[in-house]
Every structure is written in C-alpha cells, then in structure tokens.
Enzyme design. Sequence first.
Site, PDB file in Angstrom:
ATOM      1  N   LYS A 104     139.991  13.556  14.745  1.00  0.00           N
ATOM      2  CA  LYS A 104     139.003  12.588  15.222  1.00  0.00           C
ATOM      3  C   LYS A 104     139.607  11.222  15.553  1.00  0.00           C
ATOM      4  CE  LYS A 104     134.758  14.639  13.875  1.00  0.00           C
ATOM      5  NZ  LYS A 104     135.045  15.581  12.763  1.00  0.00           N
ATOM      6  N   GLU A 126     128.189   7.628  14.333  1.00  0.00           N
ATOM      7  CA  GLU A 126     127.476   8.567  13.477  1.00  0.00           C
ATOM      8  C   GLU A 126     128.526   9.438  12.814  1.00  0.00           C
ATOM      9  OE1 GLU A 126     128.209   9.242  16.571  1.00  0.00           O
ATOM     10  OE2 GLU A 126     129.111  11.203  16.183  1.00  0.00           O
ATOM     11  N   SER A 393     142.445  21.513  12.613  1.00  0.00           N
ATOM     12  CA  SER A 393     141.790  20.249  12.974  1.00  0.00           C
ATOM     13  C   SER A 393     141.799  19.193  11.881  1.00  0.00           C
ATOM     14  CB  SER A 393     140.351  20.512  13.433  1.00  0.00           C
ATOM     15  OG  SER A 393     139.618  21.175  12.437  1.00  0.00           O
TER      16      SER A 393
HETATM   17  C1  LIG Z   1     134.390  16.795  12.695  1.00  0.00           C
HETATM   18  C2  LIG Z   1     135.322  17.893  12.472  1.00  0.00           C
HETATM   19  C3  LIG Z   1     135.225  19.110  13.197  1.00  0.00           C
HETATM   20  C4  LIG Z   1     134.119  19.397  14.168  1.00  0.00           C
HETATM   21  O1  LIG Z   1     134.022  18.544  15.253  1.00  0.00           O
HETATM   22  P1  LIG Z   1     134.462  18.958  16.704  1.00  0.00           P
HETATM   23  O2  LIG Z   1     134.000  17.843  17.553  1.00  0.00           O
HETATM   24  O3  LIG Z   1     133.795  20.256  17.026  1.00  0.00           O
HETATM   25  O4  LIG Z   1     135.932  19.094  16.692  1.00  0.00           O
HETATM   26  C5  LIG Z   1     136.184  20.064  12.982  1.00  0.00           C
HETATM   27  N1  LIG Z   1     137.188  19.877  12.094  1.00  0.00           N
HETATM   28  C6  LIG Z   1     137.303  18.749  11.375  1.00  0.00           C
HETATM   29  C7  LIG Z   1     138.417  18.612  10.405  1.00  0.00           C
HETATM   30  C8  LIG Z   1     136.377  17.728  11.532  1.00  0.00           C
HETATM   31  O5  LIG Z   1     136.503  16.607  10.816  1.00  0.00           O
END
Ligand SMILES: *Cc1c(COP(=O)(O)O)cnc(C)c1O
Length: 411
Positions: A104, A126, A393
């Site tokens: 993010k 948000e 992610s």
């Molecule tokens: C917020 C988040 C997601 C989901 O958000 P996307 O916009 O779909 O990427 C996935 N993995 C992590 C670690 C997150 O913090």
Amino acid sequence: MAKPLADMQATFDPGAVMPDASGHFGVYGGRFVSETLMPALEELEMAWRRYIHDPEFMQRLDKDLAEFVGRPSPIYFAENLTKAAGGAKILLKREDLNHTGAHKINNTVGQALLAHAMGKRRVIAETGAGQHGVASATVAARLGMECVVYMGADDIERQSPNVFRMKLMGATVVSVDTGSRTLKDALNEAMRDWVTNVDSTFYILGTAAGPHPYPAMVRDFNAIVGREARAQMLDQYGVLPDALVACVGGGSNALGLFHPFINDTDVKMVGVEAAGRGLSSEEHSATLCAGRVGVLHGSRTYLLDDDAGQIRDTYSVSAGLDYPGVGPEHAWLKDIGRAEYVGIDDQQAMEAFHMLSRTEGIIPALETAHGVAYGIELAREMSPDQIVLINLSGRGDKDINTVARLEGITL
Ligand SMILES: *Cc1c(COP(=O)(O)O)cnc(C)c1O
C-alpha cells in the site's frame, strides 16, 4: 545483485491500456458522484496527468520508492514451499519487505506527493486492515500534512496495533459505527468528509476502486510491483512466469502485479477473493466470484448486494479483503477473460498462513495468505519446469492477535 534502479523506474505509459478518456474500462468504472465532487475529481485528474509527465516529480517519486519504501523488493524462490506443494516452482514478490509492511505504501507515497504538489495540506484516508491508514499516516507525517483516517469500529478492534501506529505518527483515527462497521462504511465517511472539505483536502484512496481517476491512478502507482517483477524474472530466470497470483480486496496489489504483464498473453493471471465461510454461505467477500454488476463508491463494477439491491454485509477473516466491491478494471479483465478469479475460504487461508510461516520463515498477512493458498493449489497442477509468481502483498505481524484468538491462544 539488485537490478539498477534505472531499469525499473516509475515511468508510466498512460493511454496504452484502459481506461478511456471518460474513465471507463469497457462498461465499468466512470464517475458516479455528487456534483460537489466532480470539480475535485477533475482537478485531481488534471494534476495526475500533468505530474506523471513531470520529470522532477517522477524523480522525487523514484527516490522515495528507493530510499523511503526500500524498493526494489526481491523475488524470492520459495524452495521449501515448492517441495511441499509438489509442482511448479513458487516465487514470491516480497512486498512484505516494504516500509510499513505491505504494497500500500507504493500508492500512498505517490498520492501524498501529488497532494503536496497540488498544495493540499490535509489528507484523509479510509482503511480496513489498517495498512492503508498506516501507510497514509506515514507519508503525511513525513510531508508534514494533517491526516485523518476513517476506520470501521469492528476493524479498529481487529487491528488495534495498526490503530496505535497511526496515532503514534500523529494521525487522527475516526471510528465509524454505521453499517457493518467495516471498510465500506469507512469509505462512505471519507467521501462525506471530502465533499465537505474539498478545497483543503486530498483524499488518498487505498485501492484501485472509486470514481475515475482513482482506479487507474492507484493501479499506476502500484505498477512498480509488476515492472520490477517482470524485469527481475527476465534478469534472473530468463523467462516470464507462467502464472501470476494475487489476492483481491479492492484489487490494487493484484493490478500492480498484473498490469505490466497484460500484453504477455501467455502469462496466466489469477485474482484470489475471500470466500470467508464459503461461497454458498453468504458470509464472504468474493465480489467477482459471486456478485453482480451495479454502482458502488462512485464506479460501475461488480458488487455484493441483497435482493432489494442493498449492499450486503460481507465477511472475511482478513479485514483487508472484507469489501463488497472491487476495482472496475478487474470487472473488465474478468469479462474479457484476461484474468481469472477464484475464491479461497478462511480455513484454506489459515492453512496457507501456517504453511508459509513454517516452511519458509515468512509470516504473511491474512489477506496475502489467500493468494498463497491458491498459488499452492495451482502449482500442484503444473509441472516442475513451470513458474508461479505470487504477490506477497504484506507481512502478518498485524494479524498475530487475530490468529491467536481464532486458535484459542492467549498472547
Ligand atoms: C489492503 C491489503 C490487501 C487488499 O487490497 P488490494 O487493494 O486488493 O490489494 C491485500 N494485502 C494486504 C497485505 C493488504 O494490506
């Protein structure tokens, strides 16, 4: 050896793919907002289009991504996990190693620099899992901007360490008690704030959803993930991966990885949604797997609603996937068949969470664990000379209280 940064710069190729000039990905996307917000969205779009062609701005962005975020993140061969799965080679794109622990920050660094360039001194955001709130508070602290984060009351409870992190960096966290007290309600409140304070305030949206230009802009700021991964694959393996796998909440980490591979049609792309307690249970957040087309948070996309057309309360063990909509570009990729979308339930995600932790010494975020679970399944169906690249992610530190509670362990 890390690849020289020059090969992976955050240069964009806007217009090479969707959206079109009116912000549509096929029939999806657009700008379904009140008249008050139209000028703000137009101002934002103009600034975005201007600054991504401004060499000084892009240099600053590249420098921040390198020195503040810690990019490039490596691709890592998960050898033990590959053996345990018994099929294709599993590689992980290590977004968990970024500053603040997830993908993010790629987007918040970009949007905060844009806010700064536009002369806005107050940012709002948000957040669901708290990761976007933390990433926003982080960049606001650094650029000396006031930061207000809207967060569902239930999520505040589930993610208390992240709430504390935001406060430590000087942000105000506003608890949202309406609706299901989760991400969609926080998004509604943030939009309301923006309408009221539109002159002074920049809304840092956390995923590739919302009205145009957010879906394209958030995707472009996250596309550094796929640009690096593509260059790293060619450099280190001499081939592109056979499949890309990423979890999908609103869709930003998945699009960030997918986007630079979109014309590599031999590369399969799979988005993994949260099937919660099962797709037939109604307690899930698998929008593309089980939803229908409608308008939510300013854009036409897939969503989860009831027979009366009301947005349904969604559920997932992972707060970051617990969202009844999805970015419009994913809706389009699904319809044209370029990407595939599947569901992974809580239990499968928990198993993958433990499996990655034990085999590789990497504790993934619960969101990420959904992608890992499907990546393992997919690798099993493929041959050892093939490669599955999973977007890791985020890291799981924020989730250890949730996991302990689920397993009846007192920390
Ligand atoms: C917020 C988040 C997601 C989901 O958000 P996307 O916009 O779909 O990427 C996935 N993995 C992590 C670690 C997150 O913090």
